[in-house]
Design an enzyme around this catalytic site. Structure first.
Site: not given
Length: 257
Positions: A72, A161
């Site tokens: 991760d 984004y």
């Protein structure tokens, strides 16, 4: 005279490539294509089962010592573990891991903004930094960030984004200047809509009518993962040795006008 079959400036034989987000979508296709072009792959992602499936595919393509390392990348300890376990310098680094979350700016929460920023900007930049600090990006290597057409045009509902992808492009230009003395190139790809599993899931939510309305804006149609993967191979190969600090827009003609 018969031309030599040995001449291939686009080949990746003898190169080691690290691909993040390799367990699905564009990252998976980039890993597959790099392996087909002769590279040894180190792939990483968060989903252990899908990452194992990716590794099995790579080992079916060639008998090079491909490796998969689950990580991760938002967690400093797991980034460091990945760097420690990468097994030596890489000639190419592809940052394909990322997320998109729909949310208009007026409804955006701090948690939403921080999540997208952490995954799309902080993780790739901090991983790159750590690899460079340990001299694990080989001289004359290539660093490639997967940005988005959303960094270049206004798209409703993806402000966070879009901002992260624009940030990647800007940071990559600065990084390109910093590492040029070692011959390392830094570039970005900015694809528009690509038919990945995430795309198919979106179709299920929005319906075919909405998607077909968007398709009409693409003179060459929507992209395929292979389209982005082939461009990535070019950016990773010696064929692009004179290109750095740039972004290749891949949009099927969406922004021609």
């Amino acid at each position: 005279m018969t031309p030599s079959n040995d001449f291939n400036p686009f080949g990746l034989a003898g190169k080691r490539i690290l691909v993040t987000g390799a367990s699905s979508g564009i990252g998976l296709e980039i890993a597959r294509t790099c392996a087909r072009m002769g590279a040894e792959l180190v792939v990483t992602g968060r989903d252990a089962a899908r990452l194992d499936a990716c590794l099995a595919e790579l080992r079916g393509i060639s008998d090079l010592p491909h490796r998969a390392i689950r990580a991760d990348l938002t967690l400093a300890a797991e980034r460091s573990a990945l760097v420690s376990d990468v097994g030596g310098a890489v000639d190419g680094l592809v940052h394909s891991a990322g997320i998109s979350r729909l949310c208009p700016v007026r409804m955006m929460s701090e948690a939403h903004l921080r999540e997208v920023q952490a995954i799309n900007v902080e993780s790739p930049m901090l991983l790159t930094q750590e690899l460079l600090k340990r001299n694990l990006v080989a001289a004359e290597g290539s660093i490639l960030f997967i940005a988005s057409i959303a960094a270049h045009i206004g798209v409703a509902g993806v402000g966070a984004y879009s901002g992260t992808k624009a940030a990647l492009i800007a940071i990559a230009r600065c990084l390109a200047v910093e590492v040029a003395k070692r011959g390392i190139r830094v570039n970005c790809l900015s694809p528009a809509l690509v038919e990945t599993p995430l795309f198919e899931a979106t179709v299920q939510i929005t319906g075919n009518a909405a998607i077909e309305a968007q398709r009409a804006s693409y003179p060459l149609g929507f992209g395929k993962p292979a389209d982005v993967a082939n461009a990535a191979v070019f950016m990773l190969s010696g064929a692009s040795r004179w290109i750095t600090g740039t972004t290749l827009v891949m949009d099927g003609g969406l922004t021609i006008g």
